[in-house]
Design a protein around this motif. Structure first.
Motif, PDB file in Angstrom:
ATOM      1  N   ARG A 117       0.778  -1.237   0.000  1.00  0.00           N
ATOM      2  CA  ARG A 117       0.000   0.000   0.000  1.00  0.00           C
ATOM      3  C   ARG A 117       0.818   1.299   0.000  1.00  0.00           C
ATOM      4  O   ARG A 117       0.273   2.353  -0.306  1.00  0.00           O
ATOM      5  N   ALA A 118       2.077   1.221   0.380  1.00  0.00           N
ATOM      6  CA  ALA A 118       2.881   2.456   0.378  1.00  0.00           C
ATOM      7  C   ALA A 118       3.114   2.888  -1.072  1.00  0.00           C
ATOM      8  O   ALA A 118       3.413   2.058  -1.933  1.00  0.00           O
ATOM      9  N   PRO A 119       2.959   4.174  -1.347  1.00  0.00           N
ATOM     10  CA  PRO A 119       3.068   4.643  -2.733  1.00  0.00           C
ATOM     11  C   PRO A 119       4.518   4.793  -3.212  1.00  0.00           C
ATOM     12  O   PRO A 119       5.090   5.883  -3.235  1.00  0.00           O
ATOM     13  N   PHE A 120       5.089   3.655  -3.573  1.00  0.00           N
ATOM     14  CA  PHE A 120       6.408   3.613  -4.201  1.00  0.00           C
ATOM     15  C   PHE A 120       6.248   2.920  -5.542  1.00  0.00           C
ATOM     16  O   PHE A 120       5.433   2.000  -5.682  1.00  0.00           O
ATOM     17  N   TRP A 121       7.034   3.340  -6.520  1.00  0.00           N
ATOM     18  CA  TRP A 121       7.033   2.706  -7.828  1.00  0.00           C
ATOM     19  C   TRP A 121       8.441   2.214  -8.086  1.00  0.00           C
ATOM     20  O   TRP A 121       9.405   2.984  -7.987  1.00  0.00           O
ATOM     21  N   LYS A 122       8.557   0.923  -8.424  1.00  0.00           N
ATOM     22  CA  LYS A 122       9.865   0.284  -8.555  1.00  0.00           C
ATOM     23  C   LYS A 122      10.060  -0.218  -9.974  1.00  0.00           C
ATOM     24  O   LYS A 122       9.185  -0.856 -10.547  1.00  0.00           O
ATOM     25  N   LYS A 123      11.256   0.072 -10.486  1.00  0.00           N
ATOM     26  CA  LYS A 123      11.629  -0.409 -11.811  1.00  0.00           C
ATOM     27  C   LYS A 123      12.942  -1.172 -11.676  1.00  0.00           C
ATOM     28  O   LYS A 123      13.900  -0.665 -11.094  1.00  0.00           O
ATOM     29  N   GLU A 124      12.952  -2.408 -12.195  1.00  0.00           N
ATOM     30  CA  GLU A 124      14.153  -3.240 -12.154  1.00  0.00           C
ATOM     31  C   GLU A 124      14.831  -3.232 -13.522  1.00  0.00           C
ATOM     32  O   GLU A 124      14.170  -3.249 -14.554  1.00  0.00           O
ATOM     33  N   TYR A 125      16.161  -3.226 -13.480  1.00  0.00           N
ATOM     34  CA  TYR A 125      16.971  -3.269 -14.694  1.00  0.00           C
ATOM     35  C   TYR A 125      17.725  -4.592 -14.718  1.00  0.00           C
ATOM     36  O   TYR A 125      18.490  -4.891 -13.805  1.00  0.00           O
ATOM     37  N   GLY A 126      17.463  -5.382 -15.755  1.00  0.00           N
ATOM     38  CA  GLY A 126      18.085  -6.693 -15.863  1.00  0.00           C
ATOM     39  C   GLY A 126      18.589  -6.954 -17.265  1.00  0.00           C
ATOM     40  O   GLY A 126      18.654  -6.040 -18.100  1.00  0.00           O
ATOM     41  N   PRO A 127      18.907  -8.194 -17.548  1.00  0.00           N
ATOM     42  CA  PRO A 127      19.466  -8.561 -18.856  1.00  0.00           C
ATOM     43  C   PRO A 127      18.540  -8.253 -20.026  1.00  0.00           C
ATOM     44  O   PRO A 127      19.001  -8.027 -21.141  1.00  0.00           O
ATOM     45  N   ASP A 128      17.219  -8.202 -19.770  1.00  0.00           N
ATOM     46  CA  ASP A 128      16.262  -7.930 -20.838  1.00  0.00           C
ATOM     47  C   ASP A 128      15.788  -6.484 -20.859  1.00  0.00           C
ATOM     48  O   ASP A 128      14.793  -6.162 -21.508  1.00  0.00           O
ATOM     49  N   GLY A 129      16.463  -5.618 -20.106  1.00  0.00           N
ATOM     50  CA  GLY A 129      16.083  -4.218 -20.064  1.00  0.00           C
ATOM     51  C   GLY A 129      15.361  -3.862 -18.771  1.00  0.00           C
ATOM     52  O   GLY A 129      15.440  -4.572 -17.782  1.00  0.00           O
ATOM     53  N   ALA A 130      14.630  -2.740 -18.820  1.00  0.00           N
ATOM     54  CA  ALA A 130      13.936  -2.229 -17.636  1.00  0.00           C
ATOM     55  C   ALA A 130      12.494  -2.714 -17.617  1.00  0.00           C
ATOM     56  O   ALA A 130      11.851  -2.834 -18.657  1.00  0.00           O
ATOM     57  N   GLU A 131      12.013  -2.980 -16.387  1.00  0.00           N
ATOM     58  CA  GLU A 131      10.632  -3.441 -16.235  1.00  0.00           C
ATOM     59  C   GLU A 131      10.084  -2.939 -14.898  1.00  0.00           C
ATOM     60  O   GLU A 131      10.732  -3.073 -13.857  1.00  0.00           O
ATOM     61  N   TRP A 132       8.884  -2.349 -14.941  1.00  0.00           N
ATOM     62  CA  TRP A 132       8.222  -1.933 -13.715  1.00  0.00           C
ATOM     63  C   TRP A 132       7.828  -3.175 -12.918  1.00  0.00           C
ATOM     64  O   TRP A 132       7.381  -4.162 -13.488  1.00  0.00           O
ATOM     65  N   VAL A 133       7.994  -3.109 -11.604  1.00  0.00           N
ATOM     66  CA  VAL A 133       7.632  -4.229 -10.731  1.00  0.00           C
ATOM     67  C   VAL A 133       6.130  -4.185 -10.501  1.00  0.00           C
ATOM     68  O   VAL A 133       5.593  -3.192 -10.003  1.00  0.00           O
ATOM     69  N   ALA A 134       5.447  -5.259 -10.878  1.00  0.00           N
ATOM     70  CA  ALA A 134       3.985  -5.341 -10.732  1.00  0.00           C
ATOM     71  C   ALA A 134       3.630  -5.836  -9.334  1.00  0.00           C
ATOM     72  O   ALA A 134       4.415  -6.522  -8.676  1.00  0.00           O
ATOM     73  N   ALA A 135       2.430  -5.493  -8.900  1.00  0.00           N
ATOM     74  CA  ALA A 135       1.917  -5.998  -7.630  1.00  0.00           C
ATOM     75  C   ALA A 135       1.810  -7.519  -7.709  1.00  0.00           C
ATOM     76  O   ALA A 135       1.489  -8.077  -8.763  1.00  0.00           O
ATOM     77  N   LYS A 136       2.091  -8.171  -6.598  1.00  0.00           N
ATOM     78  CA  LYS A 136       2.039  -9.634  -6.554  1.00  0.00           C
ATOM     79  C   LYS A 136       0.820 -10.087  -5.770  1.00  0.00           C
ATOM     80  O   LYS A 136       0.479  -9.511  -4.747  1.00  0.00           O
ATOM     81  N   ASP A 137       0.191 -11.136  -6.258  1.00  0.00           N
ATOM     82  CA  ASP A 137      -0.991 -11.684  -5.590  1.00  0.00           C
ATOM     83  C   ASP A 137      -0.703 -12.066  -4.150  1.00  0.00           C
ATOM     84  O   ASP A 137      -1.517 -11.834  -3.255  1.00  0.00           O
ATOM     85  N   GLU A 138       0.477 -12.648  -3.899  1.00  0.00           N
ATOM     86  CA  GLU A 138       0.790 -13.085  -2.535  1.00  0.00           C
ATOM     87  C   GLU A 138       0.920 -11.906  -1.566  1.00  0.00           C
ATOM     88  O   GLU A 138       0.608 -12.033  -0.387  1.00  0.00           O
ATOM     89  N   ASP A 139       1.348 -10.746  -2.069  1.00  0.00           N
ATOM     90  CA  ASP A 139       1.412  -9.556  -1.210  1.00  0.00           C
ATOM     91  C   ASP A 139       0.010  -9.089  -0.849  1.00  0.00           C
ATOM     92  O   ASP A 139      -0.258  -8.716   0.289  1.00  0.00           O
ATOM     93  N   GLU A 140      -0.886  -9.114  -1.822  1.00  0.00           N
ATOM     94  CA  GLU A 140      -2.266  -8.737  -1.554  1.00  0.00           C
ATOM     95  C   GLU A 140      -2.939  -9.746  -0.630  1.00  0.00           C
ATOM     96  O   GLU A 140      -3.684  -9.389   0.279  1.00  0.00           O
ATOM     97  N   ASP A 141      -2.649 -11.033  -0.836  1.00  0.00           N
ATOM     98  CA  ASP A 141      -3.223 -12.084   0.009  1.00  0.00           C
ATOM     99  C   ASP A 141      -2.774 -11.942   1.453  1.00  0.00           C
ATOM    100  O   ASP A 141      -3.534 -12.244   2.374  1.00  0.00           O
ATOM    101  N   ALA A 142      -1.556 -11.472   1.664  1.00  0.00           N
ATOM    102  CA  ALA A 142      -1.037 -11.311   3.032  1.00  0.00           C
ATOM    103  C   ALA A 142      -1.867 -10.322   3.834  1.00  0.00           C
ATOM    104  O   ALA A 142      -1.965 -10.433   5.054  1.00  0.00           O
ATOM    105  N   LEU A 143      -2.499  -9.375   3.159  1.00  0.00           N
ATOM    106  CA  LEU A 143      -3.312  -8.374   3.856  1.00  0.00           C
ATOM    107  C   LEU A 143      -4.589  -8.974   4.437  1.00  0.00           C
ATOM    108  O   LEU A 143      -5.150  -8.422   5.394  1.00  0.00           O
ATOM    109  N   SER A 144      -5.027 -10.084   3.889  1.00  0.00           N
ATOM    110  CA  SER A 144      -6.312 -10.652   4.316  1.00  0.00           C
ATOM    111  C   SER A 144      -6.290 -11.119   5.775  1.00  0.00           C
ATOM    112  O   SER A 144      -7.339 -11.201   6.411  1.00  0.00           O
ATOM    113  N   ARG A 145      -5.134 -11.404   6.297  1.00  0.00           N
ATOM    114  CA  ARG A 145      -5.074 -11.861   7.696  1.00  0.00           C
ATOM    115  C   ARG A 145      -5.249 -10.731   8.703  1.00  0.00           C
ATOM    116  O   ARG A 145      -5.436 -10.974   9.885  1.00  0.00           O
ATOM    117  N   TRP A 146      -5.160  -9.503   8.221  1.00  0.00           N
ATOM    118  CA  TRP A 146      -5.311  -8.359   9.139  1.00  0.00           C
ATOM    119  C   TRP A 146      -6.713  -7.819   9.078  1.00  0.00           C
ATOM    120  O   TRP A 146      -7.150  -6.998   9.772  1.00  0.00           O
TER     121      TRP A 146
END
Length: 146
Positions: A117-146
């Motif tokens: 939920r914190a408003p940060f935007w992350k871009k990774e640079y790797g062998p195939d170029g730059a790619e924005w980091v997408a939200a992961k289902d497991e991160d969203e699922d972790a919120l359900s316990r709270w």
């Protein structure tokens, strides 16, 4: 009073932990967590962007919720922005409470909410170029316990 810092500069885990725990005579537990930039498939660096003011406010709201929900004595959140490389410290959460269960649970809560939920935007640079980091289902699922 909780401390929230969004910064580009590296931080010392030892100094931050020692400073946070110093002089706490009523606190029975201090929990710390430090997140590192992970090499996921050959990334050479990560760039983290944020909106100053808005980011601190959003993190402050999350911390305020945790402070009341677990009756914390104190909390600390440090999150870096800018260019980081694998192995760099990206963030730190520390919680202080009278009892360890509250300190651990509050730290996990803060980490789960900061990750998704914190408003940060992350871009990774790797062998195939730059790619924005997408939200992961497991991160969203972790919120359900709270």
């Amino acid at each position: 009073m909780p401390t929230i810092r969004v910064q580009s500069a590296p931080f010392s885990l030892g100094e931050e932990s020692e400073g946070f725990a110093a002089g706490r005579t009523e606190t029975g537990a201090v929990v710390t967590f430090t997140g590192l930039v992970r090499d996921t498939g050959g990334i050479s660096r990560m760039e983290i962007e944020h909106y100053p003011g808005m980011t601190e406010k959003a993190i402050g709201d999350i911390v305020d919720e945790a402070m009341g929900r677990w009756t914390l004595d104190d909390a600390l959140v440090i999150h870096r922005h800018g260019t980081l490389v694998p192995g760099d410290r990206i963030m730190m959460v520390a919680t202080a409470a009278r009892h360890r269960a509250a300190a651990f649970e509050a730290a996990e809560y803060l980490m789960d909410y900061l990750k998704s939920r914190a408003p940060f935007w992350k871009k990774e640079y790797g062998p195939d170029g730059a790619e924005w980091v997408a939200a992961k289902d497991e991160d969203e699922d972790a919120l359900s316990r709270w």
